[in-house]
Design a protein around this motif. Structure first.
Motif, PDB file in Angstrom:
ATOM      1  N   PHE A  63      64.311 -27.491  49.177  1.00 42.02           N
ATOM      2  CA  PHE A  63      62.977 -27.026  49.995  1.00 42.02           C
ATOM      3  C   PHE A  63      63.591 -27.453  51.509  1.00 42.02           C
ATOM      4  CE2 PHE A  63      61.504 -27.628  45.853  1.00 42.02           C
ATOM      5  CZ  PHE A  63      60.531 -26.880  45.714  1.00 42.02           C
ATOM      6  N   PHE A  64      63.550 -26.463  52.641  1.00 41.15           N
ATOM      7  CA  PHE A  64      63.909 -26.559  53.923  1.00 41.15           C
ATOM      8  C   PHE A  64      62.735 -26.158  54.626  1.00 41.15           C
ATOM      9  CE2 PHE A  64      67.830 -25.646  51.627  1.00 41.15           C
ATOM     10  CZ  PHE A  64      68.396 -26.648  51.915  1.00 41.15           C
ATOM     11  N   TYR A  65      62.101 -27.059  55.510  1.00 40.45           N
ATOM     12  CA  TYR A  65      61.078 -26.851  56.460  1.00 40.45           C
ATOM     13  C   TYR A  65      61.409 -26.673  57.920  1.00 40.45           C
ATOM     14  CZ  TYR A  65      59.162 -28.709  52.086  1.00 40.45           C
ATOM     15  OH  TYR A  65      58.990 -29.082  50.732  1.00 40.45           O
ATOM     16  N   PRO A  66      60.830 -25.730  58.642  1.00 45.49           N
ATOM     17  CA  PRO A  66      61.079 -25.577  60.006  1.00 45.49           C
ATOM     18  C   PRO A  66      60.220 -26.403  61.033  1.00 45.49           C
ATOM     19  CG  PRO A  66      59.600 -23.728  59.327  1.00 45.49           C
ATOM     20  CD  PRO A  66      59.895 -24.597  58.128  1.00 45.49           C
ATOM     21  N   ASP A  67      59.201 -27.134  60.241  1.00 49.07           N
ATOM     22  CA  ASP A  67      58.618 -28.015  60.893  1.00 49.07           C
ATOM     23  C   ASP A  67      58.316 -29.502  60.452  1.00 49.07           C
ATOM     24  OD1 ASP A  67      56.941 -27.337  58.628  1.00 49.07           O
ATOM     25  OD2 ASP A  67      55.191 -27.071  59.683  1.00 49.07           O
ATOM     26  N   LYS A  68      59.085 -29.734  59.703  1.00 44.26           N
ATOM     27  CA  LYS A  68      59.065 -31.226  59.028  1.00 44.26           C
ATOM     28  C   LYS A  68      60.418 -31.695  59.248  1.00 44.26           C
ATOM     29  CE  LYS A  68      55.750 -30.284  55.474  1.00 44.26           C
ATOM     30  NZ  LYS A  68      55.122 -28.886  56.032  1.00 44.26           N
ATOM     31  N   TRP A  69      60.567 -33.155  59.395  1.00 45.59           N
ATOM     32  CA  TRP A  69      61.633 -33.830  59.556  1.00 45.59           C
ATOM     33  C   TRP A  69      62.225 -34.289  58.099  1.00 45.59           C
ATOM     34  CZ3 TRP A  69      64.533 -35.391  64.381  1.00 45.59           C
ATOM     35  CH2 TRP A  69      64.013 -34.514  65.399  1.00 45.59           C
ATOM     36  N   PHE A  70      62.282 -33.540  57.292  1.00 47.30           N
ATOM     37  CA  PHE A  70      63.060 -33.691  55.776  1.00 47.30           C
ATOM     38  C   PHE A  70      63.285 -32.545  55.291  1.00 47.30           C
ATOM     39  CE2 PHE A  70      58.296 -34.476  55.387  1.00 47.30           C
ATOM     40  CZ  PHE A  70      58.098 -33.526  54.423  1.00 47.30           C
ATOM     41  N   ASN A  71      64.025 -32.654  54.284  1.00 43.20           N
ATOM     42  CA  ASN A  71      64.465 -31.540  53.279  1.00 43.20           C
ATOM     43  C   ASN A  71      64.220 -32.006  51.830  1.00 43.20           C
ATOM     44  OD1 ASN A  71      67.294 -31.793  52.665  1.00 43.20           O
ATOM     45  ND2 ASN A  71      67.388 -31.502  54.841  1.00 43.20           N
ATOM     46  N   ILE A  72      64.038 -31.348  51.038  1.00 40.63           N
ATOM     47  CA  ILE A  72      63.799 -31.914  49.508  1.00 40.63           C
ATOM     48  C   ILE A  72      64.848 -30.981  48.657  1.00 40.63           C
ATOM     49  CG2 ILE A  72      62.136 -32.344  47.557  1.00 40.63           C
ATOM     50  CD1 ILE A  72      60.276 -32.326  49.740  1.00 40.63           C
ATOM     51  N   ILE A  73      65.511 -31.795  47.928  1.00 40.92           N
ATOM     52  CA  ILE A  73      66.524 -31.243  46.854  1.00 40.92           C
ATOM     53  C   ILE A  73      65.859 -31.692  45.416  1.00 40.92           C
ATOM     54  CG2 ILE A  73      68.745 -31.071  45.981  1.00 40.92           C
ATOM     55  CD1 ILE A  73      70.084 -31.644  48.898  1.00 40.92           C
ATOM     56  N   THR A  74      65.471 -30.773  44.635  1.00 38.19           N
ATOM     57  CA  THR A  74      65.117 -31.171  43.230  1.00 38.19           C
ATOM     58  C   THR A  74      66.376 -30.821  42.066  1.00 38.19           C
ATOM     59  OG1 THR A  74      64.167 -29.179  42.679  1.00 38.19           O
ATOM     60  CG2 THR A  74      62.812 -30.883  44.024  1.00 38.19           C
ATOM     61  N   MET A  75      66.836 -31.699  41.241  1.00 39.66           N
ATOM     62  CA  MET A  75      67.753 -31.595  40.470  1.00 39.66           C
ATOM     63  C   MET A  75      67.259 -31.653  38.937  1.00 39.66           C
ATOM     64  SD  MET A  75      70.312 -34.169  42.346  1.00 39.66           S
ATOM     65  CE  MET A  75      68.750 -35.122  42.724  1.00 39.66           C
ATOM     66  N   ILE A  76      67.266 -30.266  38.264  1.00 35.46           N
ATOM     67  CA  ILE A  76      66.949 -30.096  37.067  1.00 35.46           C
ATOM     68  C   ILE A  76      67.930 -30.636  36.220  1.00 35.46           C
ATOM     69  CG2 ILE A  76      66.054 -28.526  35.481  1.00 35.46           C
ATOM     70  CD1 ILE A  76      65.198 -26.915  38.133  1.00 35.46           C
ATOM     71  N   ARG A  77      67.671 -31.918  35.402  1.00 36.91           N
ATOM     72  CA  ARG A  77      68.378 -32.304  34.446  1.00 36.91           C
ATOM     73  C   ARG A  77      68.002 -32.482  33.071  1.00 36.91           C
ATOM     74  NH1 ARG A  77      70.664 -37.017  38.494  1.00 36.91           N
ATOM     75  NH2 ARG A  77      72.042 -35.894  39.732  1.00 36.91           N
TER      76      ARG A  77
END
Length: 176
Positions: A63-77
Motif C-alpha cells: 500500500f502506497f499513499y500520496p499523502d501519508k508518510w508511510f507505506n505498508i507491505i503485507t506478507m501472506i504466509r
C-alpha cells in the motif's frame, strides 16, 4: 499521474541524501486512485543498495499513499499475515516507478497482534549523517504514532478481511 490497473510497475525507495535504498523489479497494480496505489509483489527480485539481490518467496500486498508518510507491505504466509510498515515520504508514481524516501523507522506487526518498532538506532544515525530537519523528524515520529493507533484500532489495511479481499482480487486478475 496514476499507474494503470493490471500493469507492472517498478518500485524504488531512496534515502534522504538521494541514494538508492532498495528496488523491486515489479509490482502488479490492483488498485490505483487518488488516495492509494495497491500493488502485489510475488516472486520478484529485490535489489538492496549494496547490490545484494534476493527473490521474494510469498505474495505481498503493498500500500502506497500520496499523502501519508508511510507505506505498508503485507506478507501472506502459511503462518498468517505479517505487516511491515516503512516510515517514508509520501509515495508518488512518475510514469517510471512508484517512488518514496525511506526514513529508517519500521513497525513489524505479527499475526498475533503484537508489534515492534525497528531500526531506531539507524534512524538516529541517519538523522545526524543526513541532517534530517526538525520538521521531517516531527512528521516521521508523528506518523509512527498514527500507524500505532491504526494498528491498535485494526484500521484498514490492518485486518485480515481487507487483505484477503485484495488477495482474492489479485488472484482473479491473474487468471484473466
Amino acid at each position: 499521474m496514476l499507474p494503470t490497473i493490471g500493469s507492472m510497475v517498478y518500485i524504488q525507495s531512496f534515502k534522504h541524501d538521494g541514494s538508492l535504498h532498495r528496488t523491486w523489479a515489479k509490482g502488479f497494480v490492483i488498485e490505483a486512485n487518488e488516495s492509494q496505489i495497491v500493488a502485489v509483489t510475488n516472486k520478484t527480485w529485490v535489489t538492496e543498495a549494496d547490490g545484494r539481490k534476493w527473490f521474494t518467496r510469498e505474495p505481498a500486498i503493498c500500500f502506497f499513499y500520496p499523502d501519508k508518510w508511510f507505506n505498508i507491505i503485507t506478507m501472506i504466509r502459511k503462518t498468517g499475515i505479517y505487516y511491515y510498515c516503512n516510515l517514508a515520504s509520501p509515495s508518488l508514481y512518475d510514469g517510471e516507478a512508484i517512488k518514496n524516501i525511506d526514513y529508517d523507522l519500521d513497525i513489524k506487526l505479527y499475526p498475533n497482534g503484537l508489534f515492534e518498532i525497528l531500526d531506531e538506532d539507524e534512524y538516529e544515525d541517519h538523522g545526524k549523517k543526513m541532517n534530517y530537519s526538525n520538521d521531517i523528524k516531527m512528521i516521521v515520529e508523528g506518523q509512527m504514532q498514527d500507524l500505532i493507533r491504526r494498528i491498535k484500532e485494526m484500521e484498514d489495511p490492518f485486518n485480515d478481511e481487507t487483505i484477503n479481499r485484495y488477495y482474492k482480487l489479485y488472484q482473479k486478475m491473474q487468471k484473466q
